[in-house]
Every structure is written in structure tokens, then in C-alpha cells.
Design a protein around this motif. Structure first.
Motif, short mmCIF file in Angstrom:
data_model
loop_
_atom_site.label_atom_id
_atom_site.label_comp_id
_atom_site.label_asym_id
_atom_site.label_seq_id
_atom_site.Cartn_x
_atom_site.Cartn_y
_atom_site.Cartn_z
N GLU A 35 1.12 -1.30 -0.11
CA GLU A 35 0.00 0.06 0.13
C GLU A 35 1.00 1.45 0.05
O GLU A 35 0.32 2.30 -0.73
CB GLU A 35 -0.51 -0.07 0.74
CG GLU A 35 -2.02 1.27 1.69
CD GLU A 35 -2.80 1.12 2.28
OE1 GLU A 35 -3.56 2.12 2.77
OE2 GLU A 35 -2.63 0.26 3.52
N ARG A 38 2.74 1.19 -3.39
CA ARG A 38 1.17 1.91 -4.60
C ARG A 38 0.88 3.59 -3.68
O ARG A 38 1.18 4.25 -5.06
CB ARG A 38 -0.56 1.32 -4.07
CG ARG A 38 -0.25 0.14 -4.91
CD ARG A 38 -1.12 -0.52 -4.75
NE ARG A 38 -2.24 -0.78 -3.54
CZ ARG A 38 -2.90 -1.43 -3.02
NH1 ARG A 38 -1.34 -2.69 -3.05
NH2 ARG A 38 -3.00 -1.33 -1.02
N PHE A 39 0.60 4.02 -2.84
CA PHE A 39 0.74 5.35 -2.91
C PHE A 39 2.09 6.27 -3.26
O PHE A 39 1.93 7.57 -3.72
CB PHE A 39 0.99 6.29 -1.05
CG PHE A 39 0.44 6.97 -0.38
CD1 PHE A 39 -0.37 7.47 -1.41
CD2 PHE A 39 0.83 7.68 0.06
CE1 PHE A 39 -0.76 9.00 -0.94
CE2 PHE A 39 0.65 8.81 0.54
CZ PHE A 39 -0.88 9.81 -0.01
N ASP A 41 3.90 5.10 -5.71
CA ASP A 41 3.66 5.50 -7.32
C ASP A 41 2.85 6.84 -7.59
O ASP A 41 2.90 7.04 -8.46
CB ASP A 41 3.36 4.20 -7.24
CG ASP A 41 2.91 4.12 -9.44
OD1 ASP A 41 3.10 4.69 -9.69
OD2 ASP A 41 1.76 3.48 -9.06
N SER A 42 1.30 6.61 -7.12
CA SER A 42 0.70 7.72 -7.29
C SER A 42 0.92 8.97 -7.03
O SER A 42 0.63 10.05 -7.45
CB SER A 42 -0.79 7.63 -6.35
OG SER A 42 -0.71 8.09 -5.12
N LEU A 43 1.96 9.06 -6.04
CA LEU A 43 3.07 10.82 -5.71
C LEU A 43 3.37 10.95 -6.24
O LEU A 43 4.01 12.03 -6.46
CB LEU A 43 2.84 10.34 -4.59
CG LEU A 43 2.00 10.69 -2.81
CD1 LEU A 43 2.86 10.46 -1.81
CD2 LEU A 43 0.65 11.98 -3.28
N THR A 75 1.19 -1.53 -9.59
CA THR A 75 1.69 -0.01 -9.98
C THR A 75 1.93 0.53 -11.20
O THR A 75 1.60 -0.90 -12.07
CB THR A 75 3.29 0.00 -9.15
OG1 THR A 75 3.93 -0.38 -9.76
CG2 THR A 75 3.42 0.11 -7.67
N ASN A 76 2.20 1.76 -11.65
CA ASN A 76 2.38 2.40 -12.58
C ASN A 76 3.29 1.83 -13.48
O ASN A 76 4.08 2.68 -14.71
CB ASN A 76 0.74 3.00 -12.89
CG ASN A 76 -0.82 2.36 -12.51
OD1 ASN A 76 -0.68 1.35 -13.20
ND2 ASN A 76 -1.50 2.98 -12.03
N THR A 77 3.70 3.40 -13.00
CA THR A 77 4.71 4.07 -12.97
C THR A 77 5.78 4.32 -12.82
O THR A 77 7.14 4.47 -13.07
CB THR A 77 4.37 5.90 -13.40
OG1 THR A 77 4.06 6.68 -12.01
CG2 THR A 77 3.78 6.12 -14.49
N GLU A 327 3.37 11.21 2.68
CA GLU A 327 2.67 12.95 1.78
C GLU A 327 2.95 14.01 1.54
O GLU A 327 2.93 15.30 1.37
CB GLU A 327 1.13 12.58 2.56
CG GLU A 327 -0.22 13.87 1.86
CD GLU A 327 -1.36 13.55 2.43
OE1 GLU A 327 -2.01 14.22 1.86
OE2 GLU A 327 -1.79 12.65 3.09
N SER A 330 6.16 14.77 -0.22
CA SER A 330 5.43 15.04 -1.46
C SER A 330 4.63 16.59 -1.88
O SER A 330 5.41 17.10 -2.83
CB SER A 330 4.42 14.23 -2.30
OG SER A 330 3.54 14.61 -3.72
#
Length: 350
Positions: A35, A38-39, A41-43, A75-77, A327, A330
Motif C-alpha cells: 500500500e 502504491r501510494f 507511485d500515485s505521488l 503500480t503504474n509508473t 504525503e 510530496s
């Protein structure tokens, strides 16, 4: 003559998956680790680095490519890096074949961090002489490069060629070499695509010294420069609006636990020489976002790394604190770095 490096750098995270003392629910802990990644990754963090070490009793990561296969699926990126595989303990074919699969699952996001292996205790466990690790690592690194670029290794019976299949998604999968000694740095410059130094105690002093005294001479000796050589550092960094409380309740206990485990593994009291609580507090990057931005800018001028990775969750740090730290880093630290053009999550080698 060395060309001028880029002025920007990216930020990455790293975790060794250790929960700290007293973990009873490993399934939940691993779910939390995923988790957090993944977070991240989103940041927009550049990379997640997963180390490898063996013979420990507290869950320190021992199978980074397995972990990264799981990360690739959720994950994506974000790029995926081993940090670092001790080559002297492995068959290069096994690394190449597993790396190819992870690279395919991640659509070409894998970066291989490798090295000779730093802790002599893990060599003793497997009956490998630490004195041979440099030579063994160099041979394995050469074979690994051949396997990933040509798709063949001559490791069959009587030296017969045997295919590496499937091939990775990337035609030139990056290989970075870790280590702090001069021989390791020269090996990285001669044979790899970058180096991965670290300093968890006093990075503002030691990373500029590494750059000036080891990396620059190695680059000059081989006729290379930072325009084609990845310089990725690792540090302990914790941003907080109340850094003294964060130090007392979060970072100092985590570092004390790491020190104690290192002492148990190494068996050498002098391994912790100079690592008093006062010295650590002065050297480790714990501060407000504003303070950290100032310190990072000043150090980067003297050690122009391309990527800086930090432990987003040290052992014993609660999952909720790790998420808040990601968070805050970022939302608050990155904009302060961006304002001066000194950094940016997507600025370099994204």
C-alpha cells in the motif's frame, strides 16, 4: 574533461520490509508495504528500491526480485530497483532470468542494482570467502550484462550457449553497481551504467567527499562523465513540522534498533564507532521541509546526484506514520525544491 551534470534530481523511496521488533502478522505487514509503494507511485516518486541481505532474523528483504514482481502488478509508473543484489552469492543466469520476467511484468520499469555484497557475516553463513567477493562480482557482472543484452550465456555443459528466455522488455536494462570503496566505484564506472553510494549517518559531509575523492577520479580515469552515468544516492530523511519529537519518538528508536541488529550480525563493536545519539542527530536528515530543502540544495551543489532515495519507513515505524511522511514529503518538501530548480520528481531520468 567532465561535463556539467544536470541541476535537477529526482526523489525515490526504499524499504527493506523489516517491521521492527514484535511483528506477529506478516501478511498484514506485507499488505501495508505494498500500500505504501502504491501510494508513492500515485505521488510520482521515481523509484522504489528493495535491498537484499541474508542470514537475518527480523525479516530484512532477502528476495528483492520476488518483491518487485508483486510491486509491478500493483503500480503504474514507479521504477523498480534491486538495491543491491550481492553478485558473489548468485548464479548470474538466475538473476538474468528473474529480472527479465520482472521487467516484462512492469513493462520495462526494472533497474538492476547489484554489488559485491557488504556484510561479511552473510558470506560466512554460506561458506563464501569475503576476500573473493570482488573478483566473483566482476565475473558475474560481466555475465549478467551479456545475458541481458545478447539473450545467451555460455554456461551450458562444456561452455555451450544456452538461451535466456524470455527476453526483458528493455533492450538495454540498466545495471547500477553499489559500493563505497574505490575498487567498487572503479568497477561501477568501467562495467555498469551507474553507481549507488549511500550514507545514513552524515550525508552532508560524506556524499560530497565520495563524489570528489572517489567518483570524479574514477570517471576521469575511464573517460566518462555524469551525462551518461547514473549517480543515485541513499539517505535517511524524515520531514516533520516537529522534528525533535519525530527524532525522539520515531527516528532515533528505529536507528537504535538497526544499530543493535547490525552489531549482532557483524559481531564487531567498532562497527558502531562514532554512532552516538548526539552524532546521529546532528548528521541524519531529520527536519522541517524548509530545513531539509535548504540542506539538500547545499549538499547537491557539492555532490550532484541524479536521484536521492530515502527510507520512507524504518523498522518499527507505524504504517500510518509512513503514509503521512510520504504525503508530507510530496506535498511540502518537493515544491520547496522545485521553486529553486534544484529538484523535481519528474525532472531527470523519469
Amino acid at each position: 574533461m567532465l561535463s556539467a551534470p544536470e541541476t535537477a534530481f529526482t526523489l525515490s523511496i526504499m524499504t527493506d520490509l523489516r517491521p521492527g521488533p514484535g511483528c506477529e502478522d506478516w501478511v498484514t505487514h506485507y499488505d501495508q508495504c505494498l500500500e505504501e509503494i502504491r501510494f508513492a507511485d500515485s505521488l510520482g516518486f521515481r523509484t522504489v528500491r528493495i535491498p537484499e541481505s541474508h542470514g537475518h532474523d527480523d525479516g530484512m528483504a532477502a528476495a528483492p526480485l520476488t518483491v518487485l514482481a508483486a510491486v509491478a502488478a500493483v503500480t503504474n509508473t514507479i521504477k523498480l530497483m534491486t538495491y543491491a543484489i550481492p553478485l558473489a552469492l548468485h548464479n548470474p543466469r538466475m538473476i538474468a532470468e528473474q529480472a527479465a520476467v520482472v521487467d516484462l511484468f512492469s513493462s520495462g520499469r526494472l533497474e538492476l542494482g547489484v554489488g559485491a555484497g557488504g556484510r561479511t557475516a552473510q558470506f560466512d553463513v554460506f561458506g563464501v570467502s569475503p576476500s573473493t567477493r570482488g573478483r566473483r562480482a566482476e565475473s558475474a557482472l560481466r555475465a549478467l550484462r551479456t545475458a541481458l543484452t545478447t539473450g545467451v550465456l555460455h554456461d551450458g555443459k562444456d561452455g555451450q550457449p544456452v538461451p535466456i528466455s524470455p527476453r526483458p522488455a528493455q533492450d538495454n536494462l540498466p545495471i547500477y553497481y553499489g559500493g563505497l570503496s574505490s575498487p567498487a566505484v572503479h568497477r561501477a564506472v568501467r562495467m555498469a551504467d551507474g553507481c549507488l553510494p549511500y550514507d545514513y549517518i552524515a550525508p552532508e559531509r560524506n556524499l560530497p567527499a565520495f563524489y570528489a575523492e572517489k567518483l570524479i577520479p574514477a570517471l576521469q580515469h575511464s573517460g566518462r562523465d555524469l551525462s551518461s552515468f547514473f549517480f543515485g544516492v541513499g539517505v535517511v530523511l524524515w520531514a516533520s513540522d516537529d522534528p525533535e519529537r519525530a527524532w525522539d519518538t520515531t527516528i532515533q528508536p528505529a536507528l537504535a534498533y538497526r544499530q543493535q541488529k547490525y552489531l549482532e550480525w557483524s559481531g564487531h563493536e567498532d562497527a558502531l564507532e562514532g554512532m552516538t545519539s548526539k552524532a546521529l542527530r546532528q548528521g541524519v536528515l531529520v527536519g522541517t521541509p524548509e530545513d531539509l530543502a535548504r540542506r539538500l540544495r547545499a549538499t547537491h551543489v557539492k555532490a550532484p546526484w541524479h536521484d536521492l532515495a530515502f527510507w520512507h519507513r524504518l523498522p518499527g515505524v507505524p504504517h500510518e506514520d509512513a503514509m503521512e511522511h510520504l504525503e508530507l514529503t510530496s506535498r511540502r518538501l518537493i515544491p520547496l525544491l522545485d521553486d529553486k530548480g534544484s529538484s523535481g520528481l519528474g525532472a531527470v531520468r523519469g
